[in-house]
Design a protein around this motif. Structure first.
Motif, PDB file in Angstrom:
ATOM      1  N   THR A  93     -14.231 -52.865  12.941  1.00 19.82           N
ATOM      2  CA  THR A  93     -13.793 -52.730  11.789  1.00 19.82           C
ATOM      3  C   THR A  93     -14.338 -51.526  11.152  1.00 19.82           C
ATOM      4  OG1 THR A  93     -13.830 -54.959  11.630  1.00 19.82           O
ATOM      5  CG2 THR A  93     -13.263 -54.105   9.554  1.00 19.82           C
ATOM      6  N   SER A  94     -15.531 -51.219  11.360  1.00 23.38           N
ATOM      7  CA  SER A  94     -16.346 -49.844  10.643  1.00 23.38           C
ATOM      8  C   SER A  94     -15.733 -48.783  11.051  1.00 23.38           C
ATOM      9  CB  SER A  94     -17.822 -50.084  10.990  1.00 23.38           C
ATOM     10  OG  SER A  94     -18.007 -49.832  12.477  1.00 23.38           O
ATOM     11  N   PHE A  95     -15.059 -48.436  12.173  1.00 22.47           N
ATOM     12  CA  PHE A  95     -14.323 -47.372  12.723  1.00 22.47           C
ATOM     13  C   PHE A  95     -13.657 -46.841  11.594  1.00 22.47           C
ATOM     14  CE2 PHE A  95     -14.539 -48.760  17.283  1.00 22.47           C
ATOM     15  CZ  PHE A  95     -15.886 -48.866  17.271  1.00 22.47           C
ATOM     16  N   ASP A  96     -12.603 -47.740  11.008  1.00 20.47           N
ATOM     17  CA  ASP A  96     -11.761 -47.075   9.826  1.00 20.47           C
ATOM     18  C   ASP A  96     -12.103 -47.718   8.450  1.00 20.47           C
ATOM     19  OD1 ASP A  96      -9.347 -45.441  10.890  1.00 20.47           O
ATOM     20  OD2 ASP A  96      -9.965 -46.954  12.391  1.00 20.47           O
ATOM     21  N   GLY A  97     -12.860 -48.736   8.553  1.00 20.44           N
ATOM     22  CA  GLY A  97     -13.029 -49.500   7.197  1.00 20.44           C
ATOM     23  C   GLY A  97     -14.304 -48.698   6.493  1.00 20.44           C
ATOM     24  N   TYR A  98     -15.075 -47.766   7.206  1.00 21.17           N
ATOM     25  CA  TYR A  98     -16.121 -47.161   6.673  1.00 21.17           C
ATOM     26  C   TYR A  98     -15.607 -45.593   5.936  1.00 21.17           C
ATOM     27  CZ  TYR A  98     -20.599 -44.873   5.718  1.00 21.17           C
ATOM     28  OH  TYR A  98     -21.547 -44.183   5.050  1.00 21.17           O
ATOM     29  N   PRO A  99     -14.778 -44.996   6.852  1.00 24.94           N
ATOM     30  CA  PRO A  99     -14.078 -43.894   6.408  1.00 24.94           C
ATOM     31  C   PRO A  99     -13.342 -44.200   5.081  1.00 24.94           C
ATOM     32  CG  PRO A  99     -13.906 -44.006   8.805  1.00 24.94           C
ATOM     33  CD  PRO A  99     -14.539 -45.073   8.406  1.00 24.94           C
ATOM     34  N   LEU A 100     -12.718 -45.201   4.980  1.00 22.73           N
ATOM     35  CA  LEU A 100     -11.760 -45.426   3.934  1.00 22.73           C
ATOM     36  C   LEU A 100     -12.830 -45.656   2.784  1.00 22.73           C
ATOM     37  CD1 LEU A 100      -9.111 -47.924   5.187  1.00 22.73           C
ATOM     38  CD2 LEU A 100      -8.746 -45.973   3.875  1.00 22.73           C
ATOM     39  N   GLY A 290      -1.682 -42.199  15.578  1.00 20.02           N
ATOM     40  CA  GLY A 290      -3.006 -42.684  16.233  1.00 20.02           C
ATOM     41  C   GLY A 290      -4.003 -41.876  16.056  1.00 20.02           C
ATOM     42  N   ASP A 291      -3.894 -40.440  15.906  1.00 16.60           N
ATOM     43  CA  ASP A 291      -4.919 -39.687  15.951  1.00 16.60           C
ATOM     44  C   ASP A 291      -5.489 -39.634  14.581  1.00 16.60           C
ATOM     45  OD1 ASP A 291      -2.512 -38.731  14.748  1.00 16.60           O
ATOM     46  OD2 ASP A 291      -3.060 -36.340  14.651  1.00 16.60           O
ATOM     47  N   THR A 292      -5.151 -40.179  13.495  1.00 17.96           N
ATOM     48  CA  THR A 292      -5.974 -40.497  12.269  1.00 17.96           C
ATOM     49  C   THR A 292      -6.619 -41.655  12.331  1.00 17.96           C
ATOM     50  OG1 THR A 292      -4.076 -41.943  11.185  1.00 17.96           O
ATOM     51  CG2 THR A 292      -4.115 -39.673  10.915  1.00 17.96           C
ATOM     52  N   PHE A 293      -6.652 -42.408  13.514  1.00 16.71           N
ATOM     53  CA  PHE A 293      -7.516 -43.767  13.635  1.00 16.71           C
ATOM     54  C   PHE A 293      -8.987 -43.097  13.629  1.00 16.71           C
ATOM     55  CE2 PHE A 293      -5.558 -47.951  14.818  1.00 16.71           C
ATOM     56  CZ  PHE A 293      -4.309 -47.590  14.069  1.00 16.71           C
ATOM     57  N   GLY A 294      -9.901 -43.846  13.109  1.00 17.17           N
ATOM     58  CA  GLY A 294     -11.514 -43.256  13.071  1.00 17.17           C
ATOM     59  C   GLY A 294     -11.612 -42.455  11.646  1.00 17.17           C
ATOM     60  N   LYS A 295     -10.391 -42.075  11.142  1.00 14.94           N
ATOM     61  CA  LYS A 295     -10.726 -41.156  10.273  1.00 14.94           C
ATOM     62  C   LYS A 295     -10.187 -42.090   8.703  1.00 14.94           C
ATOM     63  CE  LYS A 295      -9.886 -37.130  12.616  1.00 14.94           C
ATOM     64  NZ  LYS A 295      -8.928 -37.263  13.659  1.00 14.94           N
ATOM     65  N   GLY A 296      -9.898 -43.180   8.825  1.00 14.41           N
ATOM     66  CA  GLY A 296      -9.517 -43.988   7.384  1.00 14.41           C
ATOM     67  C   GLY A 296      -8.203 -44.438   7.732  1.00 14.41           C
ATOM     68  N   ASN A 297      -7.694 -44.933   8.852  1.00 16.05           N
ATOM     69  CA  ASN A 297      -6.334 -45.374   8.729  1.00 16.05           C
ATOM     70  C   ASN A 297      -6.269 -46.915   8.536  1.00 16.05           C
ATOM     71  OD1 ASN A 297      -3.819 -46.429   9.636  1.00 16.05           O
ATOM     72  ND2 ASN A 297      -3.623 -44.450  10.977  1.00 16.05           N
ATOM     73  N   ILE A 298      -5.418 -47.306   7.345  1.00  7.96           N
ATOM     74  CA  ILE A 298      -5.515 -48.894   7.257  1.00  7.96           C
ATOM     75  C   ILE A 298      -5.401 -49.658   8.515  1.00  7.96           C
ATOM     76  CG2 ILE A 298      -5.141 -48.455   4.660  1.00  7.96           C
ATOM     77  CD1 ILE A 298      -2.259 -49.009   5.296  1.00  7.96           C
ATOM     78  N   LYS A 299      -4.389 -49.234   9.207  1.00  7.59           N
ATOM     79  CA  LYS A 299      -4.115 -50.025  10.479  1.00  7.59           C
ATOM     80  C   LYS A 299      -5.130 -50.296  11.350  1.00  7.59           C
ATOM     81  CE  LYS A 299      -0.372 -47.585  11.246  1.00  7.59           C
ATOM     82  NZ  LYS A 299       0.962 -46.839  12.224  1.00  7.59           N
ATOM     83  N   GLY A 300      -6.322 -49.440  11.385  1.00  7.13           N
ATOM     84  CA  GLY A 300      -7.506 -49.444  12.017  1.00  7.13           C
ATOM     85  C   GLY A 300      -8.336 -50.394  11.547  1.00  7.13           C
ATOM     86  N   VAL A 301      -8.189 -50.984  10.235  1.00  4.62           N
ATOM     87  CA  VAL A 301      -8.989 -52.275   9.652  1.00  4.62           C
ATOM     88  C   VAL A 301      -8.114 -53.533   9.934  1.00  4.62           C
ATOM     89  CG1 VAL A 301      -9.636 -53.028   7.650  1.00  4.62           C
ATOM     90  CG2 VAL A 301      -9.717 -50.811   7.604  1.00  4.62           C
ATOM     91  N   ALA A 302      -6.994 -53.443   9.636  1.00  7.04           N
ATOM     92  CA  ALA A 302      -6.194 -54.582   9.793  1.00  7.04           C
ATOM     93  C   ALA A 302      -6.120 -55.147  11.310  1.00  7.04           C
ATOM     94  CB  ALA A 302      -4.480 -54.222   9.529  1.00  7.04           C
ATOM     95  N   ALA A 303      -6.011 -54.239  12.290  1.00  4.96           N
ATOM     96  CA  ALA A 303      -5.749 -54.395  13.760  1.00  4.96           C
ATOM     97  C   ALA A 303      -7.377 -55.543  14.138  1.00  4.96           C
ATOM     98  CB  ALA A 303      -5.593 -53.666  14.706  1.00  4.96           C
ATOM     99  N   PRO A 304      -8.272 -54.983  13.942  1.00  2.00           N
ATOM    100  CA  PRO A 304      -9.569 -55.553  14.506  1.00  2.00           C
ATOM    101  C   PRO A 304      -9.666 -56.847  13.783  1.00  2.00           C
ATOM    102  CG  PRO A 304     -10.168 -53.612  13.379  1.00  2.00           C
ATOM    103  CD  PRO A 304      -8.847 -53.506  13.713  1.00  2.00           C
ATOM    104  N   GLU A 305      -9.593 -56.961  12.381  1.00  2.00           N
ATOM    105  CA  GLU A 305      -9.747 -58.005  11.539  1.00  2.00           C
ATOM    106  C   GLU A 305      -9.120 -59.081  11.890  1.00  2.00           C
ATOM    107  OE1 GLU A 305     -12.145 -58.990   9.329  1.00  2.00           O
ATOM    108  OE2 GLU A 305     -13.192 -57.435  10.445  1.00  2.00           O
ATOM    109  N   SER A 306      -7.628 -58.967  12.160  1.00  2.00           N
ATOM    110  CA  SER A 306      -6.884 -60.229  12.167  1.00  2.00           C
ATOM    111  C   SER A 306      -7.178 -60.484  13.857  1.00  2.00           C
ATOM    112  CB  SER A 306      -5.465 -59.558  12.349  1.00  2.00           C
ATOM    113  OG  SER A 306      -4.847 -58.366  13.024  1.00  2.00           O
ATOM    114  N   ALA A 307      -7.538 -59.497  14.631  1.00  2.00           N
ATOM    115  CA  ALA A 307      -8.000 -59.923  16.100  1.00  2.00           C
ATOM    116  C   ALA A 307      -9.221 -61.033  16.100  1.00  2.00           C
ATOM    117  CB  ALA A 307      -8.142 -58.735  17.049  1.00  2.00           C
ATOM    118  N   ASN A 308     -10.167 -60.209  15.505  1.00  2.00           N
ATOM    119  CA  ASN A 308     -11.436 -61.241  15.680  1.00  2.00           C
ATOM    120  C   ASN A 308     -11.243 -62.537  15.019  1.00  2.00           C
ATOM    121  OD1 ASN A 308     -12.123 -60.744  12.862  1.00  2.00           O
ATOM    122  ND2 ASN A 308     -13.273 -58.950  13.274  1.00  2.00           N
TER     123      ASN A 308
END
Lengths: 493, 333
Positions: A93-100, A290-308
């Protein structure tokens, strides 16, 4: 409709006022525990055991289950705000959550995490209710060969997590695998990379590495840049509201990751951490941006949080239908159930339906409580970012150290934390991505152990990996996920 | 200036302290009781056998009001116990520190991964025992242990899963019974899993041919609809409850028993009075209703031995285990 009747029956137990109180108490305690690093769900559950003595088994399990999924729910907060994961399941979750959060959108990131957790949790409860008895068979269909192939598939994500330089990503992954195999080898009892010290015999705790490489490295990096660059604007939390377009953007990832997460959770030995990484890397590959993942993409927060959260619910399947724990947390739950006089297993659905259906129904309630509890807290908790930078950095530092020390009461681990902080800083300065290292750290040792177990069972015959249909299918998907992007590139030329 | 000041104030503190300790030592000589809370260490993470023992014992002692001071459960995980042992070994003579123990206190040092073994600590009491159980799938062709061992003799690659590393309890137990049945102990294809639960799912999924694990741990998976068939238990006599129908090894003509005993040990050279106090305390605890209820739920069997008997038992176990480990080629440095 059998499941429906059972659910009504379950609610008749879960809606007992005392049980409503237990659900609430459990998820509240869980959220708080999840936010603090170090005090993970396992130790929190162990601390709860004495509380459940003398309780009705259904109430006891309702309380403890609430702590467990509450912790996974709450763990995202510190991942997003401080880059310091509270529990292992929320590292991705921190990969995109923290950049956001750094971009002044902490409120949005936390809100998405809460919604995604809620939906992931709820979808997986529906699955748990409808298919749990059947799923026991799915859980046991995964033997060593299948786990090996699953881990290979998971590791192919290194490619997508590497962004700029694939070579640097691979180097980071190799280091991750090396860290993961430290300690006594389970198959032979040989010590590996222990440097003769007793402290390394069990290897290094995952959270020590994660807190060091993410949170501590971030602190060092900011210090190095002299006080941390531009001050954030006041009211840096941003709005909690999502636009319609954003909702449309995150809905499919949440749906997919919930299902993926649930099935990962059903497999004993996989669980929330692996589920969240699989969800994250799947979405990164599927996404057009996909290349914006890791730089603050909201999908990058949504995916791991629903999965965990879905994986957390999924891990109740082997526990309740087979009586075998799939993770450290569910092992503690199993112990607590035994002490309360209930033996989870195939017979439990018949002998103690109140425990099974009561817990399932209570999870619906618990997830609603978590959402209602967490959403109003977001603006309050996110205020932490308004702190002056020096204070915030000191706070992160204390947070990490208390977390690590609280886990093991070991000064040695504090030194390790410092070491990994420096390693993380070095990696940042020289452009090595941290995510592949963490992914390889999680998957490496399971992959190795599974491979050797499988070969030991087959008497050294490698064909065991392709003779088994599930294993073969996983390997094919892994091969495709590596080759398809290449093919696409060629065709584009 | 500063140094002198320190020396002076030190004397001022030390003198009354010495008087105090002298006084309490005199009191201890007759009838020792703990003067502060007892640290009760589980040398592992929460959830395992040691942890369960520590938490259950602490709870029963508290609920039954057996001790004036409370027992605090502390987890010190690492190295299969080695990290905790190294810590406790430094605490010579401390009468307020105990830890839960079982065969790994002998097996881990034998494998060469702990500098400390049972002789470095003070045996306090053996409390309970569990036994090994061998299970196969309900549709497996083996009806009893002898059939399983015949199959292994024909096809040594037949995989036997267990919940612990090679050279640890499950492996030793399996190798021992195989040797007693006339097989070569080292020929058993033992597959180590990271816990009894994981071994069990692999049996249910048909990935291994048989599994050896703790009988108490397995009891939840037995009974109707479980899909598993128990072939034998390592106890000298039949066990109770859901395990009552399972024949012992000896009933099947294999002269072998294996105890997964658990007990309590203390710091090196713990004072005799303290040992006597704890011996009596644990003996009393085993008689309480609270203990009986907890013990039955967990599938444990009382197996009390006082400090002296426990110490002798540990020495015997060490000899037995080193023979088997030697046969398996797993004796470490």
């Amino acid at each position: 409709m059998d499941a429906f009747n059972n659910l009504i029956y379950g609610f008749s137990i879960a809606l007992d006022p005392i049980n409503i109180f237990y659900v609430f108490a459990g998820v509240f305690a869980g959220t708080v525990i999840g936010m603090l690093p170090g005090l993970g769900p396992i130790s929190a559950l162990a601390l709860m055991i004495p509380l459940t003595f003398g309780m009705e088994p259904s109430s006891g399990l309702i309380l403890m289950a609430g702590v467990y999924y509450g912790a996974i729910f709450g763990g995202s907060t510190s991942s997003i705000l401080l880059n310091a994961p509270g529990v292992a399941g929320t590292v991705a979750t921190s990969f995109d959550g923290y950049p956001l959060a750094k971009q002044g959108q902490a409120g949005k990131a936390l809100a998405i995490a809460a919604y995604a957790s809620f939906i992931g949790g709820t979808i997986s409860i529906i699955f748990l209710m409808l298919v749990a008895p059947l799923l026991g068979r799915v859980a046991v269909s995964f033997g060593p060969a299948e786990y090996f192939s699953l881990m290979v598939l998971g590791l192919t994500a290194v490619v997508s997590l590497s962004d700029k330089s694939l070579v640097k990503g691979l180097i980071a992954a190799v280091v991750g695998v090396m860290i993961s195999i430290m300690g006594i080898d389970l198959q032979t009892g040989t010590e590996r990379f222990t440097f003769g010290t007793v402290h390394l015999l069990d290897g290094i705790d995952f959270l020590v590495v994660a807190l060091g490489i993410f949170a501590l490295a971030e602190v060092f990096y900011m210090l190095l840049r002299g006080g941390g660059g531009k001050e954030q604007p006041r009211n840096a939390i941003g709005s909690l509201r999502l636009t319609k377009q954003e909702v449309r953007q995150i809905a499919p990832p949440i749906g997919r990751s919930s299902i993926l997460g649930f099935f990962t959770g059903v497999l004993p030995g996989a669980g929330a951490t692996i589920g969240s990484f699989l969800g994250y890397s799947m979405e990164k590959r599927l996404a057009k941006d996909g290349d914006t993942f890791g730089k603050g993409n909201i999908k990058g927060v949504a995916a791991p949080e629903s999965a965990n959260n879905a994986a957390c619910t999924g891990s109740f399947v082997p526990l309740l239908t087979l009586g075998v724990p799939g993770s450290g947390s569910t092992a503690v739950l199993l112990g607590a159930l035994l002490v309360m006089g209930v033996s989870p297993g195939p017979a439990m659905l018949v002998d103690r339906p109140d425990v099974f259906w009561g817990v399932v129904a209570s999870m619906y309630l618990g997830n609603i409580f978590l959402l209602v509890l967490n959403l109003p807290l977001i603006p309050l908790i996110a205020k932490i970012l308004d702190l002056p930078r020096p204070l915030l950095l000191a706070l992160i530092l204390i947070f990490c150290m208390v977390g690590v020390y609280g886990m093991s009461f070991s000064v040695f681990d504090l030194l390790l934390l410092l070491g990994f902080g420096l390693l993380g800083l070095g990696m940042r300065l020289f452009g090595f991505p941290a995510a592949p290292l963490i992914l390889a750290l999680i998957l490496g040792s399971i992959m190795e152990e599974s491979m050797r177990r499988a070969l030991q069972i087959s008497g050294g015959d490698w064909s065991i990996f392709i003779d088994k249909p599930i294993s073969l299918a996983l390997l094919v998907v892994a091969a495709l996920s590596l080759t398809l992007p290449l093919l696409r590139k060629f065709r584009a030329r | 200036m500063t140094a002198r000041f320190t020396a002076k104030s030190l004397t001022a503190i030390v003198l009354p302290l010495a008087a105090l300790t002298g006084f309490s030592a005199a009191a201890q000589a007759d009838d020792w009781t703990p003067t502060r809370n007892i640290e009760f260490i589980a040398p592992a993470n929460p959830g395992g056998g040691w942890d369960t023992l520590v938490r259950t014992v602490s709870r029963v002692i508290q609920e039954e009001g057996l001790a004036e001071r409370s027992f605090g459960a502390i987890n010190v995980p690492g190295g299969g116990g080695a990290v905790a042992w190294a810590q406790i070994a430094r605490d010579t003579g401390n009468p307020h520190k105990l830890f839960a123990t079982s065969p790994p206190i002998i097996l881990v040092p034998l494998a060469g991964t702990s500098r400390f073994d049972h002789t470095d600590f003070t045996p306090v009491a053996r409390l309970i025992t569990d036994y090994s159980i061998i299970l196969v799938k309900a549709d497996a062709p083996y009806e009893d242990l002898n059939e399983l061992f015949e199959a292994i003799a024909e096809n040594p690659s037949l995989s036997i899963g267990g919940g612990s590393a090679p050279g640890s309890m499950d492996h030793i137990s399996m190798a021992g019974v195989a040797a007693a049945a006339g097989l070569d102990a080292a020929s058993v294809n033992y597959i180590p899993f990271s816990g009894g639960g994981e071994a069990m799912t692999n049996l249910m999924g048909g990935h291994v041919a048989a599994v050896i694990t703790g009988a108490g741990e397995a009891s939840g998976q037995l009974g109707e609809g479980s899909g598993l068939r128990p072939l034998g238990v390592s106890s000298p006599e039949r066990l109770g409850g859901v395990l009552a129908d399972i024949p012992t090894y000896q009933e099947q003509g294999i002269d072998y028993t294996f105890d997964i005993w658990r007990g309590v040990m203390g710091t090196p050279d713990m004072p005799e009075e303290a040992v006597a106090y704890y011996e009596a305390l644990f003996a009393e605890m085993l008689e309480t209703d609270g203990w009986e209820a907890a013990r039955d739920q967990l599938g444990w069997i009382d197996a009390y031995q006082d400090s002296e008997a426990f110490g002798a038992f540990l020495d015997e176990q060490k000899e037995q285990f080193s023979t088997i480990l030697g046969d398996l080629g797993l004796l470490g440095g």
